[in-house]
Design a protein around this motif. Structure first.
Motif, PDB file in Angstrom:
ATOM      1  N   ILE A  64       0.839  -1.207   0.000  1.00 43.05           N
ATOM      2  CA  ILE A  64       0.000   0.000   0.000  1.00 43.05           C
ATOM      3  C   ILE A  64       0.871   1.253   0.000  1.00 43.05           C
ATOM      4  N   LEU A  65       1.902   1.270   0.827  1.00 42.29           N
ATOM      5  CA  LEU A  65       2.802   2.429   0.865  1.00 42.29           C
ATOM      6  C   LEU A  65       3.526   2.626  -0.464  1.00 42.29           C
ATOM      7  N   ALA A  66       3.761   1.538  -1.191  1.00 41.80           N
ATOM      8  CA  ALA A  66       4.474   1.634  -2.462  1.00 41.80           C
ATOM      9  C   ALA A  66       3.651   2.324  -3.537  1.00 41.80           C
ATOM     10  N   HIS A  67       2.334   2.328  -3.396  1.00 43.62           N
ATOM     11  CA  HIS A  67       1.482   2.870  -4.453  1.00 43.62           C
ATOM     12  C   HIS A  67       0.596   4.030  -3.994  1.00 43.62           C
ATOM     13  N   ALA A  68       0.552   4.290  -2.685  1.00 41.01           N
ATOM     14  CA  ALA A  68      -0.371   5.308  -2.173  1.00 41.01           C
ATOM     15  C   ALA A  68       0.208   6.709  -2.296  1.00 41.01           C
ATOM     16  N   SER A  69      -0.702   7.684  -2.346  1.00 36.95           N
ATOM     17  CA  SER A  69      -0.302   9.092  -2.342  1.00 36.95           C
ATOM     18  C   SER A  69      -1.181   9.927  -1.428  1.00 36.95           C
ATOM     19  N   GLY A  70      -2.389   9.472  -1.147  1.00 37.60           N
ATOM     20  CA  GLY A  70      -3.281  10.193  -0.261  1.00 37.60           C
ATOM     21  C   GLY A  70      -2.947   9.984   1.198  1.00 37.60           C
ATOM     22  N   THR A  71      -3.277  10.953   2.022  1.00 35.94           N
ATOM     23  CA  THR A  71      -2.934  10.906   3.442  1.00 35.94           C
ATOM     24  C   THR A  71      -3.582   9.728   4.146  1.00 35.94           C
ATOM     25  N   ALA A  72      -4.878   9.512   3.904  1.00 35.76           N
ATOM     26  CA  ALA A  72      -5.594   8.433   4.592  1.00 35.76           C
ATOM     27  C   ALA A  72      -5.030   7.063   4.224  1.00 35.76           C
ATOM     28  N   VAL A  73      -4.756   6.872   2.942  1.00 36.51           N
ATOM     29  CA  VAL A  73      -4.244   5.571   2.497  1.00 36.51           C
ATOM     30  C   VAL A  73      -2.832   5.335   3.034  1.00 36.51           C
ATOM     31  N   LEU A  74      -2.006   6.371   3.032  1.00 31.83           N
ATOM     32  CA  LEU A  74      -0.666   6.241   3.584  1.00 31.83           C
ATOM     33  C   LEU A  74      -0.711   5.895   5.071  1.00 31.83           C
ATOM     34  N   GLY A  75      -1.593   6.567   5.821  1.00 32.70           N
ATOM     35  CA  GLY A  75      -1.746   6.266   7.231  1.00 32.70           C
ATOM     36  C   GLY A  75      -2.185   4.830   7.463  1.00 32.70           C
ATOM     37  N   PHE A  76      -3.103   4.354   6.596  1.00 28.10           N
ATOM     38  CA  PHE A  76      -3.555   2.968   6.704  1.00 28.10           C
ATOM     39  C   PHE A  76      -2.409   1.994   6.424  1.00 28.10           C
ATOM     40  N   GLY A  77      -1.596   2.316   5.441  1.00 29.75           N
ATOM     41  CA  GLY A  77      -0.441   1.469   5.136  1.00 29.75           C
ATOM     42  C   GLY A  77       0.535   1.401   6.298  1.00 29.75           C
ATOM     43  N   PHE A  78       0.831   2.549   6.896  1.00 27.44           N
ATOM     44  CA  PHE A  78       1.720   2.564   8.067  1.00 27.44           C
ATOM     45  C   PHE A  78       1.124   1.755   9.219  1.00 27.44           C
ATOM     46  N   ALA A  79      -0.195   1.853   9.408  1.00 28.89           N
ATOM     47  CA  ALA A  79      -0.840   1.101  10.484  1.00 28.89           C
ATOM     48  C   ALA A  79      -0.690  -0.404  10.269  1.00 28.89           C
ATOM     49  N   LEU A  80      -0.857  -0.865   9.034  1.00 23.20           N
ATOM     50  CA  LEU A  80      -0.705  -2.290   8.750  1.00 23.20           C
ATOM     51  C   LEU A  80       0.730  -2.752   9.002  1.00 23.20           C
ATOM     52  N   VAL A  81       1.692  -1.935   8.605  1.00 28.94           N
ATOM     53  CA  VAL A  81       3.096  -2.294   8.826  1.00 28.94           C
ATOM     54  C   VAL A  81       3.379  -2.417  10.323  1.00 28.94           C
ATOM     55  N   GLY A  82       2.897  -1.470  11.112  1.00 31.38           N
ATOM     56  CA  GLY A  82       3.119  -1.521  12.554  1.00 31.38           C
ATOM     57  C   GLY A  82       2.450  -2.716  13.206  1.00 31.38           C
ATOM     58  N   ALA A  83       1.203  -2.996  12.828  1.00 28.55           N
ATOM     59  CA  ALA A  83       0.499  -4.140  13.406  1.00 28.55           C
ATOM     60  C   ALA A  83       1.172  -5.451  13.038  1.00 28.55           C
ATOM     61  N   GLY A  84       1.574  -5.584  11.776  1.00 26.48           N
ATOM     62  CA  GLY A  84       2.214  -6.812  11.340  1.00 26.48           C
ATOM     63  C   GLY A  84       3.552  -7.035  12.013  1.00 26.48           C
ATOM     64  N   PHE A  85       4.377  -6.001  12.039  1.00 22.78           N
ATOM     65  CA  PHE A  85       5.706  -6.149  12.634  1.00 22.78           C
ATOM     66  C   PHE A  85       5.621  -6.402  14.130  1.00 22.78           C
ATOM     67  N   GLY A  86       4.762  -5.672  14.839  1.00 16.96           N
ATOM     68  CA  GLY A  86       4.632  -5.862  16.276  1.00 16.96           C
ATOM     69  C   GLY A  86       4.238  -7.287  16.632  1.00 16.96           C
ATOM     70  N   SER A  87       3.331  -7.864  15.853  1.00 20.45           N
ATOM     71  CA  SER A  87       2.898  -9.232  16.130  1.00 20.45           C
ATOM     72  C   SER A  87       3.999 -10.244  15.831  1.00 20.45           C
ATOM     73  N   VAL A  88       4.693 -10.058  14.710  1.00 14.05           N
ATOM     74  CA  VAL A  88       5.787 -10.973  14.379  1.00 14.05           C
ATOM     75  C   VAL A  88       6.858 -10.928  15.459  1.00 14.05           C
ATOM     76  N   MET A  89       7.191  -9.748  15.913  1.00 17.60           N
ATOM     77  CA  MET A  89       8.265  -9.605  16.899  1.00 17.60           C
ATOM     78  C   MET A  89       7.912 -10.307  18.209  1.00 17.60           C
TER      79      MET A  89
END
Length: 479
Positions: free
Chosen positions: A339-364
């Motif tokens: 999502i971050l690779a293709h997004a440009s809007g603020t809401a979509v970028l924020g959503f992409g960052f949220a997914l990255v944080g949730a995924g990484f936190g759980s894996v760790m």
């Protein structure tokens, strides 16, 4: 060992190290101007630390197994705090670089001890919650670091950021050193257990130091030489370990497919996170024209979801098993990067960052639990050292990969490649433990669903590899 004190110490050690890295990044430009240093010298204030800490983590964990994690934690915290005070008083950049290497040595002593103490203080089935608390605290420190570092540097100068470590380092180190309470696992080691594999430790240190140096050094003769030395030292280390009667890496730790898969997932996830963030800074500021402040604010969902995912993933892994939880989390991380690779809007970028944080936190959280939980108490420090090594090598690998990919295909290309790498890592989850089946009355049966190599601890415990001071628990075979 008092569990509340142990958890507080583990969190303090992890937070001190996490804060140190994030606040320094913000302070480096000011440090360069004040000390009239070159860009290469400023880079070595980070590189010297990384090389020292990465090369010694496993050996430090082994020292903790032999001589006590509390003692190693005390020495590490005291030394880390003292080195930080020295850096704050350093007269020149050469002193800063040298003391950062010293700080890395003490950081290597304390980091595996933060996990080793938890493994010794908590029963195996009770490790999820303290590991989740520790991970959430690291997330808070990582989120607060740039803000705190920026405020201190602006108001008081770059030296102030190093003073942050002095009080907690000296306080927790002194408390640990003064404590007379022995760990519950405190049986006198046999002579065979006391044997320390110094040649193996040296070979592994050379291999890891050269690997990290190669990754952070621009391509050229120096980088190629470092890579060659890393390969040779790594091969010699493997050969030595197979022949050593008392290897640095005990077979009951590295012989587990689940541990190997968990470590590989930690390297991949941390590489994807840090490489992705490195690329995102250029995407947001150069391609989209955002200010540094707006860039930081836009990425806040990552930190918030990372912190929230830590306790949630502990509950999910208990109910669904490590295999399903980590597979889902890794896929979420990959989706966020796409999502971050293709997004440009603020809401979509924020959503992409949220997914990255949730995924990484759980894996760790879950992968760390697998590594520490499946190690016997006598090798908890080595397990902690391996986990910390993965978490140090992964970011360096991710940023190095992102740098090369950006030169070839632009700022967004690393996000796509790292997302693909994270998605491919889902295949590793098959080696992780599954959910423990329960009988109709809710009593665990001791069998994981779809058993695989390393899917259950039942055989491990039955043969006496897991010796714990705690009484047998109905859930001791649950991961």
């Amino acid at each position: 060992m008092n569990r509340a004190w142990t958890l507080a110490s583990s969190v303090a050690g992890a937070v001190v190290v996490a804060l140190d890295g994030t606040v320094l990044t913000v302070a480096q430009p000011t440090l360069q101007r004040d000390l009239h240093a070159s860009f290469a010298q400023v880079q070595w204030t980070s590189t010297g630390y990384l090389v020292a800490v990465a090369s010694l983590l496993v050996f430090a964990g082994r020292l903790g197994d032999l001589y006590g994690h509390r003692r190693l934690f005390a020495v590490g915290m005291l030394g880390f705090g003292a080195a930080s005070a020295g850096i704050a008083l350093a007269p020149g950049v050469g002193w800063v670089i040298g003391l950062r290497v010293v700080q890395g040595v003490f950081g290597a002593l304390l980091q595996p001890a933060t996990l080793g103490m938890l493994r010794a203080a908590y029963p195996p089935e009770g490790l999820r919650r303290p590991i989740a608390v520790r991970t959430a605290a690291i997330g808070v420190a990582a989120a607060a670091g740039p803000v705190v570092g920026g405020a201190l540097t602006t108001a008081l100068g770059w030296r102030a950021v190093f003073l942050l470590n002095v009080v907690p380092g000296l306080a927790f180190g002194a408390l640990a050193l003064a404590s007379r309470e022995e760990a519950r696992t405190g049986r006198k080691p046999t002579r065979a257990a006391v044997a320390l594999d110094v040649p193996g430790a040296l070979l592994l240190a050379v291999a890891l130091a050269c690997l990290v140096h190669t990754l952070v050094t621009p391509l050229g003769v120096t980088g190629a030489a470092g890579a060659a030395v890393a390969v040779v030292a790594g091969c010699l280390f493997v050969r030595h370990e197979r022949r050593s009667p008392s290897p640095l890496l005990p077979p009951d730790v590295i012989g587990s497919p689940a541990v190997g898969a968990a470590l590989a997932l930690l390297v991949t996830a941390s590489a994807a996170l840090n490489g992705g963030l490195f690329a995102c800074v250029y995407v947001l500021q150069d391609d989209l024209g955002l200010t540094p402040l707006r860039t930081a604010l836009l990425s806040l969902p990552l930190a918030v979801l990372l912190i929230a995912a830590a306790p949630a993933s502990a509950v999910l892994s208990r109910r669904a098993g490590a295999r399903r939880t980590v597979a889902t989390a890794t896929a979420v991380l990959a989706g966020g990067l796409l999502i971050l690779a293709h997004a440009s809007g603020t809401a979509v970028l924020g959503f992409g960052f949220a997914l990255v944080g949730a995924g990484f936190g759980s894996v760790m959280v879950v992968a760390t639990h697998v590594v520490v939980r499946r190690a016997p108490v006598r090798a908890a420090g080595v397990a902690g050292g391996l986990q910390q090594t993965a978490m140090n090598v992964g970011p360096v690998l991710g940023v190095a990969s992102a740098t090369v990919l950006m030169d070839v295909g632009g700022a967004r290309s690393p996000l796509v490649v790292l997302a693909v790498a994270a998605a491919a890592a889902v295949l590793l989850c098959g080696a992780l433990p599954g959910r423990t089946r329960t009988a109709p009355g809710g009593v665990p049966t001791g069998r994981a669903e779809a058993p695989s190599a390393g899917g259950s601890d039942t055989e491990h415990i039955r043969h006496g590899a897991e010796r714990s001071p705690f009484p047998p628990s109905l859930r001791d075979d649950e991961v």
